[in-house]
Design a protein around this motif. Sequence first.
Motif, PDB file in Angstrom:
ATOM      1  N   ASN A 105     -21.510  97.514 139.354  1.00 34.98           N
ATOM      2  CA  ASN A 105     -21.997  98.918 139.299  1.00 34.98           C
ATOM      3  C   ASN A 105     -22.676  99.358 140.644  1.00 34.98           C
ATOM      4  O   ASN A 105     -23.028 100.465 140.593  1.00 34.98           O
ATOM      5  CB  ASN A 105     -22.762  99.128 138.178  1.00 34.98           C
ATOM      6  CG  ASN A 105     -22.088  98.890 136.795  1.00 34.98           C
ATOM      7  OD1 ASN A 105     -20.795  99.108 136.671  1.00 34.98           O
ATOM      8  ND2 ASN A 105     -22.689  98.523 135.698  1.00 34.98           N
ATOM      9  N   ALA A 106     -22.837  98.687 141.526  1.00 27.75           N
ATOM     10  CA  ALA A 106     -23.362  98.854 142.701  1.00 27.75           C
ATOM     11  C   ALA A 106     -22.623 100.347 143.354  1.00 27.75           C
ATOM     12  O   ALA A 106     -21.396 100.223 143.538  1.00 27.75           O
ATOM     13  CB  ALA A 106     -23.447  97.811 143.870  1.00 27.75           C
ATOM     14  N   PRO A 107     -23.448 101.374 143.945  1.00 28.01           N
ATOM     15  CA  PRO A 107     -22.559 102.434 144.266  1.00 28.01           C
ATOM     16  C   PRO A 107     -21.852 102.182 145.622  1.00 28.01           C
ATOM     17  O   PRO A 107     -21.260 103.447 146.407  1.00 28.01           O
ATOM     18  CB  PRO A 107     -23.670 103.525 144.278  1.00 28.01           C
ATOM     19  CG  PRO A 107     -24.801 102.588 144.471  1.00 28.01           C
ATOM     20  CD  PRO A 107     -24.704 101.394 143.878  1.00 28.01           C
ATOM     21  N   LYS A 108     -22.077 101.074 146.232  1.00 27.08           N
ATOM     22  CA  LYS A 108     -21.495 100.797 147.617  1.00 27.08           C
ATOM     23  C   LYS A 108     -20.370  99.873 147.425  1.00 27.08           C
ATOM     24  O   LYS A 108     -20.364  98.863 146.360  1.00 27.08           O
ATOM     25  CB  LYS A 108     -22.495 100.445 148.447  1.00 27.08           C
ATOM     26  CG  LYS A 108     -23.588 101.567 148.689  1.00 27.08           C
ATOM     27  CD  LYS A 108     -24.785 101.106 149.562  1.00 27.08           C
ATOM     28  CE  LYS A 108     -25.738 102.219 149.904  1.00 27.08           C
ATOM     29  NZ  LYS A 108     -27.020 101.885 150.532  1.00 27.08           N
ATOM     30  N   PRO A 109     -19.335  99.901 148.238  1.00 30.48           N
ATOM     31  CA  PRO A 109     -18.433  98.460 147.990  1.00 30.48           C
ATOM     32  C   PRO A 109     -18.808  97.223 148.321  1.00 30.48           C
ATOM     33  O   PRO A 109     -19.817  97.178 149.266  1.00 30.48           O
ATOM     34  CB  PRO A 109     -17.347  98.982 149.286  1.00 30.48           C
ATOM     35  CG  PRO A 109     -17.681 100.420 149.757  1.00 30.48           C
ATOM     36  CD  PRO A 109     -19.159 100.659 149.381  1.00 30.48           C
ATOM     37  N   VAL A 110     -18.503  96.330 147.506  1.00 31.86           N
ATOM     38  CA  VAL A 110     -18.955  95.037 147.582  1.00 31.86           C
ATOM     39  C   VAL A 110     -17.744  94.090 148.114  1.00 31.86           C
ATOM     40  O   VAL A 110     -16.798  93.992 147.305  1.00 31.86           O
ATOM     41  CB  VAL A 110     -19.612  94.433 146.219  1.00 31.86           C
ATOM     42  CG1 VAL A 110     -20.347  93.203 146.579  1.00 31.86           C
ATOM     43  CG2 VAL A 110     -20.664  95.375 145.991  1.00 31.86           C
ATOM     44  N   ILE A 111     -17.763  93.378 148.919  1.00 32.57           N
ATOM     45  CA  ILE A 111     -16.612  92.486 149.433  1.00 32.57           C
ATOM     46  C   ILE A 111     -17.017  90.873 149.133  1.00 32.57           C
ATOM     47  O   ILE A 111     -18.185  90.560 149.666  1.00 32.57           O
ATOM     48  CB  ILE A 111     -16.519  92.379 150.813  1.00 32.57           C
ATOM     49  CG1 ILE A 111     -15.864  94.118 151.246  1.00 32.57           C
ATOM     50  CG2 ILE A 111     -15.219  91.504 151.239  1.00 32.57           C
ATOM     51  CD1 ILE A 111     -16.022  94.232 152.630  1.00 32.57           C
ATOM     52  N   ALA A 112     -16.482  89.918 148.534  1.00 32.92           N
ATOM     53  CA  ALA A 112     -16.538  88.664 148.262  1.00 32.92           C
ATOM     54  C   ALA A 112     -15.904  87.968 149.228  1.00 32.92           C
ATOM     55  O   ALA A 112     -14.610  88.273 149.623  1.00 32.92           O
ATOM     56  CB  ALA A 112     -16.042  88.202 147.190  1.00 32.92           C
ATOM     57  N   MET A 113     -16.604  87.469 150.264  1.00 30.78           N
ATOM     58  CA  MET A 113     -16.082  86.620 151.296  1.00 30.78           C
ATOM     59  C   MET A 113     -16.078  84.925 150.786  1.00 30.78           C
ATOM     60  O   MET A 113     -17.134  84.331 150.671  1.00 30.78           O
ATOM     61  CB  MET A 113     -17.078  86.661 152.341  1.00 30.78           C
ATOM     62  CG  MET A 113     -16.791  85.726 153.686  1.00 30.78           C
ATOM     63  SD  MET A 113     -17.789  86.213 155.145  1.00 30.78           S
ATOM     64  CE  MET A 113     -17.734  84.533 155.943  1.00 30.78           C
ATOM     65  N   ILE A 114     -14.806  84.500 150.624  1.00 34.29           N
ATOM     66  CA  ILE A 114     -14.696  83.346 149.698  1.00 34.29           C
ATOM     67  C   ILE A 114     -14.134  82.232 150.492  1.00 34.29           C
ATOM     68  O   ILE A 114     -13.032  82.377 151.193  1.00 34.29           O
ATOM     69  CB  ILE A 114     -13.714  83.467 148.488  1.00 34.29           C
ATOM     70  CG1 ILE A 114     -14.476  84.640 147.724  1.00 34.29           C
ATOM     71  CG2 ILE A 114     -13.524  82.176 147.662  1.00 34.29           C
ATOM     72  CD1 ILE A 114     -13.166  85.184 146.707  1.00 34.29           C
ATOM     73  N   HIS A 115     -14.538  80.982 150.383  1.00 34.82           N
ATOM     74  CA  HIS A 115     -14.131  79.685 151.257  1.00 34.82           C
ATOM     75  C   HIS A 115     -14.467  78.698 150.237  1.00 34.82           C
ATOM     76  O   HIS A 115     -15.394  78.676 149.468  1.00 34.82           O
ATOM     77  CB  HIS A 115     -14.765  79.538 152.633  1.00 34.82           C
ATOM     78  CG  HIS A 115     -16.297  79.085 152.355  1.00 34.82           C
ATOM     79  ND1 HIS A 115     -17.331  79.957 152.120  1.00 34.82           N
ATOM     80  CD2 HIS A 115     -16.896  77.918 152.571  1.00 34.82           C
ATOM     81  CE1 HIS A 115     -18.199  79.399 152.293  1.00 34.82           C
ATOM     82  NE2 HIS A 115     -18.073  78.048 152.699  1.00 34.82           N
ATOM     83  N   GLY A 116     -13.821  77.752 150.295  1.00 33.92           N
ATOM     84  CA  GLY A 116     -13.958  76.505 149.276  1.00 33.92           C
ATOM     85  C   GLY A 116     -13.765  76.747 147.977  1.00 33.92           C
ATOM     86  O   GLY A 116     -13.061  77.617 147.452  1.00 33.92           O
ATOM     87  N   TYR A 117     -14.976  76.060 147.172  1.00 31.14           N
ATOM     88  CA  TYR A 117     -14.775  76.065 145.792  1.00 31.14           C
ATOM     89  C   TYR A 117     -15.248  77.680 145.168  1.00 31.14           C
ATOM     90  O   TYR A 117     -16.445  78.050 145.530  1.00 31.14           O
ATOM     91  CB  TYR A 117     -15.539  75.120 145.215  1.00 31.14           C
ATOM     92  CG  TYR A 117     -15.302  73.828 145.325  1.00 31.14           C
ATOM     93  CD1 TYR A 117     -13.955  73.215 144.562  1.00 31.14           C
ATOM     94  CD2 TYR A 117     -15.715  72.854 146.195  1.00 31.14           C
ATOM     95  CE1 TYR A 117     -13.356  72.115 144.613  1.00 31.14           C
ATOM     96  CE2 TYR A 117     -15.331  71.742 146.398  1.00 31.14           C
ATOM     97  CZ  TYR A 117     -14.146  71.154 145.725  1.00 31.14           C
ATOM     98  OH  TYR A 117     -13.667  69.810 145.974  1.00 31.14           O
ATOM     99  N   CYS A 118     -14.567  78.240 144.639  1.00 35.28           N
ATOM    100  CA  CYS A 118     -14.738  79.542 143.632  1.00 35.28           C
ATOM    101  C   CYS A 118     -14.560  79.203 142.260  1.00 35.28           C
ATOM    102  O   CYS A 118     -13.415  79.619 141.684  1.00 35.28           O
ATOM    103  CB  CYS A 118     -14.079  80.533 144.321  1.00 35.28           C
ATOM    104  SG  CYS A 118     -14.406  82.234 143.771  1.00 35.28           S
ATOM    105  N   THR A 216     -17.939 109.818 149.930  1.00 33.75           N
ATOM    106  CA  THR A 216     -16.440 109.514 149.493  1.00 33.75           C
ATOM    107  C   THR A 216     -16.150 108.252 148.888  1.00 33.75           C
ATOM    108  O   THR A 216     -15.573 108.308 147.759  1.00 33.75           O
ATOM    109  CB  THR A 216     -15.353 109.845 150.649  1.00 33.75           C
ATOM    110  OG1 THR A 216     -15.616 111.256 151.233  1.00 33.75           O
ATOM    111  CG2 THR A 216     -14.084 109.672 150.221  1.00 33.75           C
ATOM    112  N   ILE A 217     -16.734 107.210 149.497  1.00 35.53           N
ATOM    113  CA  ILE A 217     -16.303 105.870 149.128  1.00 35.53           C
ATOM    114  C   ILE A 217     -17.127 105.543 147.673  1.00 35.53           C
ATOM    115  O   ILE A 217     -16.827 105.147 146.604  1.00 35.53           O
ATOM    116  CB  ILE A 217     -16.746 104.790 149.976  1.00 35.53           C
ATOM    117  CG1 ILE A 217     -15.923 104.991 151.504  1.00 35.53           C
ATOM    118  CG2 ILE A 217     -16.945 103.465 149.646  1.00 35.53           C
ATOM    119  CD1 ILE A 217     -16.342 104.098 152.628  1.00 35.53           C
TER     120      ILE A 217
END
Length: 270
Positions: A105-118, A216-217
């Motif tokens: 629900n954050a009003p800003k874009p959120v990116i997951a930067m994933i390496h290894g175990y997820c 806009t975003i």
Amino acid sequence: MTDITHIKSPVSQMKAWRDGHTGWLVLDRPERKNALDEAMWRAIPPLMSALAGDRDIHVIVIRGAGPDAFAAGADISEFTVNRSGSSAARAYEQTNVEAFEAIANAPKPVIAMIHGYCIGGGLAIALACDMRIAADDAVFALPPARLGLAYPVEGLRQLLAAVSPSTAKEMIFTARRLNALEALRTGLINQAVATDQLEETVQELAATIAANAPLTIRASKLTINELTRHPQSPDTDLLERLSAECFESNDYAEGQKAFREKRKPVFKGD
């Protein structure tokens, strides 16, 4: 070189800061592959609130510390207490859900930067993000069927927003691990890149987003969330208000002016 502004964290295993227009939230428990204990789960909502409330931050990136993992899930060693019975399990699950919702629900874009175990709760955090960029060494799995526990409903909703019901069932029924290419094929992630290109790829993506109009975003993210969650009866008043905020903004005037002057716009989010 931009100035880094650190954000006070309630726990040492979570770090947050602003670097330019990008906010960073780091799961910092590498000795346990960033497995989240209860204190870390509880720290996510206030840290996300601080990042979202910073006007200079236009995009947020969540990542894991160390070379081995984004996050290997919840700290299973706490389950004897946190999931000792149905009441304790419900209270612990609510803590998880509050963390997921703070991200989603954050009003800003959120990116997951994933390496290894997820894995497990780590994958649930990634699914709460708007986009998931993974290194080719990433490994994904949902293991509740191997632990005998029920997967949180909010986590399932986020999973179904990314993959088909059939794929969701396969992941949970089998608890098998998916590599980055399988995750890309199923829609679990947006991109799979070489491990040594992950950080650069994410930083470039964040910079591209940060250069665009924040209102806009924000309007687009909240509108997509609302239409996804309530497709039959969306809050039309909310959607109309979000649209009006864009057209009445200084950024809208700046976008038109920049177009006429054949230059890049400079958006400020107002």
